[in-house]
Scaffold this motif. Structure first.
Motif, PDB file in Angstrom:
ATOM      1  N   MET A  85       0.829  -1.212   0.000  1.00  0.00           N
ATOM      2  CA  MET A  85       0.000   0.000   0.000  1.00  0.00           C
ATOM      3  C   MET A  85       0.860   1.258   0.000  1.00  0.00           C
ATOM      4  N   ARG A  86       1.997   1.184   0.680  1.00  0.00           N
ATOM      5  CA  ARG A  86       2.895   2.340   0.652  1.00  0.00           C
ATOM      6  C   ARG A  86       3.490   2.538  -0.737  1.00  0.00           C
ATOM      7  N   ASP A  87       3.898   1.442  -1.375  1.00  0.00           N
ATOM      8  CA  ASP A  87       4.444   1.531  -2.733  1.00  0.00           C
ATOM      9  C   ASP A  87       3.411   2.081  -3.719  1.00  0.00           C
ATOM     10  N   ASP A  88       2.134   1.774  -3.464  1.00  0.00           N
ATOM     11  CA  ASP A  88       1.060   2.261  -4.339  1.00  0.00           C
ATOM     12  C   ASP A  88       0.650   3.697  -4.028  1.00  0.00           C
ATOM     13  N   GLY A  89       1.262   4.295  -3.022  1.00  0.00           N
ATOM     14  CA  GLY A  89       0.978   5.681  -2.692  1.00  0.00           C
ATOM     15  C   GLY A  89      -0.278   5.898  -1.865  1.00  0.00           C
ATOM     16  N   LEU A  90      -0.796   4.819  -1.257  1.00  0.00           N
ATOM     17  CA  LEU A  90      -2.040   4.932  -0.496  1.00  0.00           C
ATOM     18  C   LEU A  90      -1.803   5.341   0.952  1.00  0.00           C
ATOM     19  N   ILE A  91      -0.638   5.003   1.491  1.00  0.00           N
ATOM     20  CA  ILE A  91      -0.336   5.323   2.892  1.00  0.00           C
ATOM     21  C   ILE A  91       1.113   5.767   3.024  1.00  0.00           C
ATOM     22  N   ARG A  92       1.394   6.390   4.162  1.00  0.00           N
ATOM     23  CA  ARG A  92       2.762   6.661   4.586  1.00  0.00           C
ATOM     24  C   ARG A  92       2.978   5.935   5.915  1.00  0.00           C
ATOM     25  N   LYS A 108      10.772   1.935  24.980  1.00  0.00           N
ATOM     26  CA  LYS A 108      10.416   0.565  25.326  1.00  0.00           C
ATOM     27  C   LYS A 108       8.943   0.268  25.057  1.00  0.00           C
ATOM     28  N   SER A 109       8.513   0.619  23.875  1.00  0.00           N
ATOM     29  CA  SER A 109       7.110   0.416  23.509  1.00  0.00           C
ATOM     30  C   SER A 109       7.031  -0.374  22.221  1.00  0.00           C
ATOM     31  N   LEU A 110       5.946  -1.120  22.074  1.00  0.00           N
ATOM     32  CA  LEU A 110       5.708  -1.846  20.826  1.00  0.00           C
ATOM     33  C   LEU A 110       4.767  -1.061  19.926  1.00  0.00           C
ATOM     34  N   ASN A 111       4.527   0.203  20.261  1.00  0.00           N
ATOM     35  CA  ASN A 111       3.653   1.045  19.451  1.00  0.00           C
ATOM     36  C   ASN A 111       4.441   2.263  18.977  1.00  0.00           C
ATOM     37  N   MET A 112       5.365   2.018  18.071  1.00  0.00           N
ATOM     38  CA  MET A 112       6.229   3.080  17.562  1.00  0.00           C
ATOM     39  C   MET A 112       5.873   3.490  16.143  1.00  0.00           C
ATOM     40  N   MET A 113       5.128   2.651  15.445  1.00  0.00           N
ATOM     41  CA  MET A 113       4.865   2.884  14.027  1.00  0.00           C
ATOM     42  C   MET A 113       3.461   3.428  13.813  1.00  0.00           C
ATOM     43  N   TRP A 114       3.376   4.344  12.860  1.00  0.00           N
ATOM     44  CA  TRP A 114       2.109   5.014  12.599  1.00  0.00           C
ATOM     45  C   TRP A 114       1.810   5.000  11.108  1.00  0.00           C
ATOM     46  N   ILE A 115       0.526   4.995  10.803  1.00  0.00           N
ATOM     47  CA  ILE A 115       0.069   4.970   9.417  1.00  0.00           C
ATOM     48  C   ILE A 115      -0.670   6.266   9.115  1.00  0.00           C
ATOM     49  N   GLU A 116      -0.306   6.888   8.023  1.00  0.00           N
ATOM     50  CA  GLU A 116      -0.987   8.110   7.606  1.00  0.00           C
ATOM     51  C   GLU A 116      -1.562   7.898   6.209  1.00  0.00           C
ATOM     52  N   ARG A 117      -2.836   8.108   6.080  1.00  0.00           N
ATOM     53  CA  ARG A 117      -3.516   7.962   4.782  1.00  0.00           C
ATOM     54  C   ARG A 117      -3.167   9.136   3.889  1.00  0.00           C
ATOM     55  N   THR A 118      -2.891   8.860   2.621  1.00  0.00           N
ATOM     56  CA  THR A 118      -2.632   9.919   1.652  1.00  0.00           C
ATOM     57  C   THR A 118      -3.944  10.367   1.016  1.00  0.00           C
ATOM     58  N   ASP A 119      -3.847  11.318   0.123  1.00  0.00           N
ATOM     59  CA  ASP A 119      -5.041  11.822  -0.552  1.00  0.00           C
ATOM     60  C   ASP A 119      -5.435  10.974  -1.759  1.00  0.00           C
ATOM     61  N   LEU A 120      -4.634   9.968  -2.077  1.00  0.00           N
ATOM     62  CA  LEU A 120      -4.917   9.132  -3.236  1.00  0.00           C
ATOM     63  C   LEU A 120      -6.165   8.284  -2.989  1.00  0.00           C
ATOM     64  N   PHE A 175     -13.211  13.275  16.587  1.00  0.00           N
ATOM     65  CA  PHE A 175     -13.897  14.529  16.308  1.00  0.00           C
ATOM     66  C   PHE A 175     -13.976  14.826  14.814  1.00  0.00           C
ATOM     67  N   GLY A 176     -13.962  13.767  14.011  1.00  0.00           N
ATOM     68  CA  GLY A 176     -14.085  13.948  12.572  1.00  0.00           C
ATOM     69  C   GLY A 176     -12.848  14.490  11.910  1.00  0.00           C
ATOM     70  N   LYS A 177     -11.740  14.588  12.638  1.00  0.00           N
ATOM     71  CA  LYS A 177     -10.509  15.124  12.068  1.00  0.00           C
ATOM     72  C   LYS A 177      -9.561  13.986  11.702  1.00  0.00           C
ATOM     73  N   SER A 178      -8.751  14.228  10.695  1.00  0.00           N
ATOM     74  CA  SER A 178      -7.803  13.209  10.254  1.00  0.00           C
ATOM     75  C   SER A 178      -6.768  12.951  11.340  1.00  0.00           C
ATOM     76  N   ASP A 179      -6.406  11.694  11.503  1.00  0.00           N
ATOM     77  CA  ASP A 179      -5.436  11.318  12.512  1.00  0.00           C
ATOM     78  C   ASP A 179      -4.615  10.162  11.962  1.00  0.00           C
ATOM     79  N   ALA A 180      -3.400   9.980  12.478  1.00  0.00           N
ATOM     80  CA  ALA A 180      -2.540   8.881  12.041  1.00  0.00           C
ATOM     81  C   ALA A 180      -2.571   7.792  13.099  1.00  0.00           C
ATOM     82  N   PRO A 181      -3.311   6.716  12.872  1.00  0.00           N
ATOM     83  CA  PRO A 181      -3.384   5.641  13.870  1.00  0.00           C
ATOM     84  C   PRO A 181      -2.127   4.789  13.874  1.00  0.00           C
ATOM     85  N   GLY A 182      -1.891   4.103  14.989  1.00  0.00           N
ATOM     86  CA  GLY A 182      -0.754   3.208  15.088  1.00  0.00           C
ATOM     87  C   GLY A 182      -0.988   1.929  14.296  1.00  0.00           C
TER      88      GLY A 182
END
Length: 259
Positions: free
Chosen positions: A102-109, A120-132, A158-165
Motif C-alpha cells: 500500500m505504501r508503494d502504491d501511494g495509499l499510505i505513509r 520501550k514500547s511496541l507502538n512506535m509505528m504510525w500509518i498516515e492515509r494519503t489523498d490518493l 472529532f471527525g478530524k484526520s489522525d494517524a493511527p498506530g
C-alpha cells in the motif's frame, strides 16, 4: 507449561523449515517438467497481491536478513512467538507485506516515532492515509481490509484526520469476533489465493489445502519481484522493516488476548 510451549515452538519451527524445503523442491520439479515440454499449455497467471505471495512463499521473505541500523540506539525487540499457542509465522509477513504494498502504491505513509519519544514500547509505528483515492472493491482482501481499518480509525477523533498506530489498525482489521486470530489472518490471504486459482479445489472441511503447483510456477516472476522488493526494503530501511514485522505480530496477538 513453559517447557511445553518451548517444545511446541521448536517443533513448529522445524515443521516450517520442512514445509519451505518441500515447497521449493516441488516447484523446481514442476518447473523442470514444464521446461521439458515446450508445447504444454501454460496457465495465465493473474496479478498476485503481496499479501498472497507472503502467505505461500513466507520462507523466501523470512530468509531475507535484516541488518542493524548503524548508530541506532533503539533496542531490538524480542517477540514472544514461542509463547503463543496458535502462532502462525505467515500472519505477520502477510500484514507487513500488505502495508509495504500500500505504501508503494501511494495509499499510505509509514513512519516511526523518533528515538527517545516512545521508550520501550511496541507502538512506535504510525500509518498516515494519503489523498490518493482507493477503489476498495478492486483491492485484495488483506490490503483492502487494512486500508479500510486505517480510514475508520483516522476519522474517529472529532471527525478530524489522525494517524493511527500500526497495531491499532491491525486490531481494527481483525475486529472482536475472531478467537484464532493468526489462523484467521492466514485464512483471509488463503481465501484470496483460492479465488486466484493457486489452490486445488478441496472437498471436505478437514482436508488440507493443496497447492496447484503448475499455477504457482506460472507466478514465479511475480514472486521473485516481490522478494526483490522485500530485500530492497530490508536493505534500505532495516529498522522500519524489522519494527513493522514486530508490530504486525504484536497487533495480531493483542487482538487475540483482548478477544
Amino acid at each position: 507449561m513453559v517447557i511445553l510451549l518451548l517444545l511446541r515452538s521448536g517443533s513448529r519451527a522445524a515443521g516450517e523449515q520442512r514445509a519451505d524445503i518441500e515447497l521449493e523442491s516441488n516447484l523446481r520439479r514442476e518447473l523442470a517438467m514444464l521446461q521439458a515440454d515446450p508445447s504444454a499449455a501454460r496457465w495465465s497467471a493473474p496479478k498476485l497481491p503481496y499479501s498472497v505471495i507472503a502467505s505461500i512463499w513466507t520462507g523466501r521473505l523470512a530468509a531475507v536478513p535484516t541488518r542493524p541500523t548503524p548508530g541506532s540506539q533503539r533496542s531490538q525487540k524480542r517477540t514472544l512467538s514461542w509463547a503463543t499457542w496458535g502462532y502462525r509465522r505467515e500472519a505477520p509477513y502477510i500484514v507487513a507485506a500488505a502495508f509495504l504494498s500500500m505504501r508503494d502504491d501511494g495509499l499510505i505513509r509509514i513512519f516511526i516515532e523518533p528515538e527517545g519519544i516512545v521508550l520501550k514500547s511496541l507502538n512506535m509505528m504510525w500509518i498516515e492515509r494519503t489523498d490518493l483515492a482507493a477503489q476498495f472493491s478492486q483491492m485484495p482482501l488483506v490490503e483492502g481490509g487494512l486500508l479500510m481499518a486505517c480510514e475508520e480509525l483516522a476519522n474517529k477523533r472529532f471527525g478530524k484526520s489522525d494517524a493511527p498506530g500500526v497495531t491499532a489498525v491491525i486490531r481494527q482489521f481483525i475486529r472482536n469476533s475472531q478467537d484464532d486470530v493468526f489462523n484467521w489472518v492466514v485464512g483471509v490471504a488463503r481465501l484470496q489465493a483460492e479465488q486466484l486459482g493457486l489452490y486445488q479445489p478441496s472437498s471436505g472441511r478437514s482436508r488440507k489445502p493443496i497447492y496447484w503447483l503448475e499455477h504457482l510456477v506460472a507466478c514465479d516472476d511475480q514472486v521473485a519481484a516481490c522478494v526483490s522488493r522485500w530485500s530492497e526494503f530490508s536493505a534500505q530501511e532495516p529498522e522500519l522493516k524489522q519494527q513493522l514485522l514486530v508490530e504486525a505480530e504484536f497487533g495480531i496477538r493483542s487482538r487475540q488476548v483482548s478477544s
